[in-house]
Design a protein around this motif. Structure first.
Motif, PDB file in Angstrom:
ATOM      1  N   SER A 100       0.854  -1.196   0.000  1.00 13.36           N
ATOM      2  CA  SER A 100       0.000   0.000   0.000  1.00 13.36           C
ATOM      3  C   SER A 100       0.889   1.245   0.000  1.00 13.36           C
ATOM      4  CB  SER A 100      -0.894   0.009   1.239  1.00 13.36           C
ATOM      5  OG  SER A 100      -0.109   0.161   2.419  1.00 13.36           O
TER       6      SER A 100
ATOM      7  N   SER B 178       2.131  -5.024   6.016  1.00 12.72           N
ATOM      8  CA  SER B 178       1.773  -3.939   6.936  1.00 12.72           C
ATOM      9  C   SER B 178       2.856  -3.797   8.001  1.00 12.72           C
ATOM     10  CB  SER B 178       0.419  -4.204   7.602  1.00 12.72           C
ATOM     11  OG  SER B 178       0.482  -5.398   8.380  1.00 12.72           O
TER      12      SER B 178
ATOM     13  N   VAL C 182       2.440   2.005   3.407  1.00 11.63           N
ATOM     14  CA  VAL C 182       3.542   1.159   3.850  1.00 11.63           C
ATOM     15  C   VAL C 182       4.801   1.435   3.025  1.00 11.63           C
ATOM     16  CG1 VAL C 182       4.346  -1.228   4.085  1.00 11.63           C
ATOM     17  CG2 VAL C 182       2.005  -0.623   4.751  1.00 11.63           C
TER      18      VAL C 182
END
Length: 528
Positions: free
Chosen positions: A421, A525, A424
């Motif tokens: 993402s 994550s 991240v």
């Protein structure tokens, strides 16, 4: 003669000071008043006639008494002269009985005539004294007043020199009285003779001196910052540099430095780069201007990553480019996240042709860089990363932090970190840029120190050496500039770059860099 006491009692002086809470202090006009509103000529003539008629019936002796003691009120003092009636004293204690009555009557008439003449002279003198002008016109250009009539000497002490104030002009304000020459401006130490003056910290100032010392000036136009419609001083200030400026400069096109973000002031000149950006002279001092000049710094960043046990094995080209070339390359790139409103670095994965800055431009007239030489560079895809692009003309520390950020993008792609993402991927890249800045600011000069500082964050230390690029003892401004770049990363409000950095930095501080990267590889994550 009770009327004498009433008239004289009205010649008191009332000096008042009125203050405004904020900047200015004003003096109220002095007021001369009487208890009964003053007496005109007809009233005085009537009183004199009454006195003369009373004197025909009974002889009087007029005695002028001393003034009343000083009142404790510093702002209002009444000077009163009292005139009392003494009891009748006969100069003839006894009248001989054997004196003829006509002689006694003649003597009484003579004495009465003498007493009447004395009363007339006293009344005439008193009437003339009351016609003396005891209320001079108030000069609005002067804050001092003469002593009122009958003001007793030695009655006040000057708050400035602590000496006795005699007859003459004086000033009553700030809860005290002053000689005219003793009431002085705290800034210029000259006497204050204006009708209005300002106060700050319980000290008096000329209005002009107070404004010069306490009213904020704009750091851009150097003028006093104007007040808004509500009468309040409103200005803008840079959150790091604390540069104060008028709100209008945000709308009038005043340029900012593309590196430190400070506005160009009227008494300085910023350098105009070929692509339209402006650079202040302090940032220019350590700016890197072409691709060849940046190669030593690129080697330092590679050593930094190797010290973290994150060596990049592939040879990735580094190119310094103009803003237009960077934007064109960004449009041709399919992958990656870009920091708007302006991107200053890019990690490319696609094959394309990029125009790079080949030779450092020179300074021309009008603080403009001229004679910049560029050339096209064809990128060939040999791995997941084809090149790293960085905007030219930025200071060394900013260029290095951008390089460290883009190098982390390259490392993630080469190590197989997929589909991360923006929070991240951009977050962990900002963490590495922050770590490099931190090591540069506190490591001193030389790349060995920065490598050893970086090695302390790694599970296994590694030695390295390289040549420095514009290294050595850094100036105070360059150190401050490094702190500013760290502040920019810390205070970034964007979800990916700002929010992602804060999450990633917290995870690295808690679990270490290696465990954080392993968790990202497995879960995509940050560890909590």
């Amino acid at each position: 003669m009770d009327w004498v006491t009433k008239i004289l009692k009205g010649s008191g002086y009332n000096g008042h000071y009125r203050g405004r809470y904020r900047d200015n202090r004003t003096l109220e006009e002095p007021r001369h008043s009487t208890d009964s509103g003053g007496f005109d000529k007809e009233e005085i003539d009537c009183a004199v006639a009454l006195s003369l008629s009373e004197a025909g019936e009974k002889g009087k002796k007029v005695v002028e008494d001393e003034s009343e003691p000083e009142s404790e009120d510093n702002e209002e003092q009444d000077c009163i002269a009292y005139v009392e009636d003494d009891e009748e004293q006969d100069s003839i204690a006894h009248v001989e009985e054997d004196k003829p009555s006509d002689k006694i009557q003649e003597e009484d008439e003579r004495r009465a005539k003498l007493q009447l003449e004395e009363d007339e002279q006293f009344a005439r003198a008193l009437q003339e004294s009351l016609y003396v002008d005891s209320s001079p016109q108030y000069d609005r250009g002067n804050i001092f007043q003469p002593y009122p009539f009958f003001f007793p000497p030695g009655y006040r002490i000057c708050a400035g020199c602590k000496a006795e104030i005699g007859h003459g002009r004086y000033l009553s304000c700030m809860g005290a009285v002053w000689h005219p020459e003793c009431f002085r401006c705290h800034a210029c130490n000259l006497p204050i003779t204006d009708h209005e003056f300002s106060m700050s910290g319980n000290r008096p100032y000329h209005k002009s001196c107070h404004k010069e010392r306490h009213h904020p000036r704009c750091d851009v136009c150097k003028n006093f910052i104007p007040t808004n419609s509500a009468g309040l001083i409103e200005y803008r200030a840079h959150p790091f540099w604390q540069q104060k400026y008028c709100p209008s400069h945000e709308r009038d096109g005043t340029p900012r430095c593309c590196s430190c973000e400070r506005m160009e002031s009227r008494d300085t000149k910023y350098l105009l780069l070929d692509d339209g950006r402006k650079l202040c002279l302090e940032c220019l001092d350590s700016a890197i201007m072409d691709t060849h000049e940046c190669q030593p710094l690129y080697l330092e960043i590679q050593d930094f990553y190797e010290g973290l046990n994150m060596k990049v094995e592939q040879q990735i080209p580094l190119l310094l480019v103009e803003r237009q070339a960077l934007n064109e390359a960004m449009e041709g790139e399919k992958n990656g996240h870009h920091h708007l409103p302006e991107t200053r670095g890019l990690c490319l994965s696609e094959e394309q042709t990029v125009t790079t800055v080949l030779r450092r431009p020179r300074l021309g007239p009008g603080y403009r860089l001229i004679d910049i030489i560029t050339e096209p560079y064809r990128l060939i895809r040999r791995c997941e990363v084809t090149a790293i692009l960085v905007l030219y003309g930025l200071p060394r520390l900013l260029t290095g932090s951008i390089l460290a950020h883009e190098m982390m993008h390259a490392w993630l792609r080469l190590k197989g970190y997929r589909n991360l993402s923006p929070e991240v991927e951009e977050g962990i890249c900002q963490v590495l840029a922050y770590m490099w800045l931190d090591s540069e600011i506190y490591s001193g000069s030389g790349s060995d120190a920065s490598s050893s500082a970086a090695s302390s964050s790694s599970s296994s230390p590694s030695s390295s050496s390289s040549t420095s690029s514009k290294k050595g003892k850094r100036s105070d401004f360059e150190k401050k500039l490094g702190e500013f770049f760290k502040h920019q990363i810390e205070s970034d409000t964007s979800p990916a770059y700002g929010g992602g950095f804060r999450q990633g930095n917290e995870a690295v501080n808690k679990f270490g860099l290696r465990r954080t990267l392993d968790h990202i590889r497995m879960t995509g994550s940050f560890p909590l």
